[in-house]
Design an enzyme around this catalytic site. Structure first.
Site, mmCIF file in Angstrom:
data_model
loop_
_atom_site.group_PDB
_atom_site.id
_atom_site.type_symbol
_atom_site.label_atom_id
_atom_site.label_comp_id
_atom_site.label_asym_id
_atom_site.label_seq_id
_atom_site.Cartn_x
_atom_site.Cartn_y
_atom_site.Cartn_z
ATOM 1 N N ARG A 9 1.030 -0.964 -0.129
ATOM 2 C CA ARG A 9 -0.037 -0.005 0.574
ATOM 3 C C ARG A 9 1.132 1.447 -0.259
ATOM 4 O O ARG A 9 0.218 2.360 -0.962
ATOM 5 C CB ARG A 9 -1.313 0.432 1.257
ATOM 6 C CG ARG A 9 -1.851 1.419 1.188
ATOM 7 C CD ARG A 9 -2.549 1.161 1.905
ATOM 8 N NE ARG A 9 -3.933 -0.320 1.329
ATOM 9 C CZ ARG A 9 -4.323 -0.951 2.956
ATOM 10 N NH1 ARG A 9 -3.729 -1.226 4.407
ATOM 11 N NH2 ARG A 9 -4.978 -1.481 2.105
ATOM 12 N N GLY A 10 2.041 1.297 0.761
ATOM 13 C CA GLY A 10 2.305 2.222 0.740
ATOM 14 C C GLY A 10 3.116 2.990 -0.665
ATOM 15 O O GLY A 10 3.573 4.044 -1.278
#
Length: 334
Positions: free
Chosen positions: A273-274
């Protein structure tokens, strides 16, 4: 003073304002978490951003702000196909809100007076296509946090109780604020915020004086003050709309994707997700600046807010996560 304090008139707090503008350009970034001292303009900025955003087009009478007639839920009982303009919704979720108030529940009045089972929409319905704002988000009750996590994941609110089976769209930008001294945020909810920034009270006299000067003008000479800053807010609104239009045509070189992955690996952020958030934020920043191609400069600009809250804690790193973030960005994105 029915009009909110102008967004452009907020003194300092550049990181907070930048993060909110980026989510206005691309709501898919996933919202903003603002942690810091009391009285640093967190709530003011959220309400100011709402007034800054352009109106949305919605079906008249639709409780979930549907953009098309075919999207209006059957339970809403909307018969008009008329489209109207309305302000982008910004809904406050109070700390003491019950589950029924958040997700919706049986309309007791209609049940008692007419004997009908009807659905009374909650805060999630009203926030669809807008913003859901939670002050003191770190003090939110666990069962409400679990609800928000489910809805944030699916983009849909599902209510099944008291003989009702209701579904409706619930896509919104989540904005949370709080004071870290009053408690930590659950990791699952923390990860749902696309961007995270820390704000602090200004330490220099001139900045604090300017804050007082502008607030005094807003309260005591409101018409003149609003006229002065309305033009700047209008210019920012046009820039946000132009950036939204430019997003689909932006070019993203392969080296930028490589940089995203390399930075996240170096920082030890969990999951992917980063990288995805970092890329979306960098694209929004590039569009806002009027660039046609996403570059390493844009990554560096947004990296701290996109990744700072995703770092694994290192008890041996005495410098703290902020210093580690700055050091790693300098190494990976020279």
């Amino acid at each position: 003073m029915s009009q909110p304090f102008p967004f452009s008139a907020i003194v300092g707090q550049a990181a907070m304002k930048q993060a909110m503008v980026l989510t206005a350009i691309d709501p898919g970034i996933g919202g903003v978490l603002v942690f810091g001292d009391r009285g640093t303009g967190k709530s003011t900025a959220v309400r100011a951003l709402a007034a800054l955003l352009p109106e949305i087009s919605a079906v008249e009478g639709c409780p979930v702000n549907s953009a098309r007639v075919q999207d209006v839920p059957e339970w809403a009982g909307v018969t008009s196909g008329k489209m109207i303009k309305r302000p982008t919704p910004v809904i406050d979720l109070p700390l003491g809100a019950t589950e029924d108030r958040v997700v919706g529940a049986l309309d007791i009045e209609r049940a008692l007076t007419r004997g009908e089972k009807a659905f009374e929409p909650g805060l999630l319905a009203r926030a669809n296509r807008g913003y859901l704002y939670i002050d003191e988000v770190n003090l939110l009750e666990d069962h409400i946090v679990d609800l928000l996590l489910d809805v944030a994941q699916s983009g849909e609110n599902v209510v099944e109780r008291e003989g009702l089976s209701i579904r409706h769209a619930a896509r919104f930008v989540l904005v949370g604020s709080g004071n870290p001294e009053e408690g930590e945020l659950r990791p699952q909810l923390l990860d749902r915020f696309g961007l995270s920034v820390e704000v602090a009270s200004p330490r220099d006299i001139e900045t604090r004086v300017e804050v007082m000067r502008r607030r005094d003008a807003y309260e005591n000479d409101n018409a003149v003050f609003m006229k002065k800053w309305r033009a700047k807010d209008s210019g920012l609104r046009k820039a946000i709309l132009a950036a939204r239009a430019a997003l689909p045509g932006l070019k993203t070189p392969g080296v930028v994707l490589h940089d995203c992955a390399a930075l996240c690996i170096a920082l030890g952020s969990d999951g992917l997700r980063g990288e995805l958030t970092l890329l979306r934020a960098a694209r929004a920043q590039a569009a806002f600046e009027g660039a046609g191609v996403v570059s390493r400069v844009h990554l560096r600009t947004v990296a701290a807010s996109a990744l700072g809250h995703r770092l694994r804690r290192d008890p041996l790193d005495e410098a703290g996560s902020g210093a580690r973030m700055a050091r790693t960005i300098a190494e990976i994105l020279p």
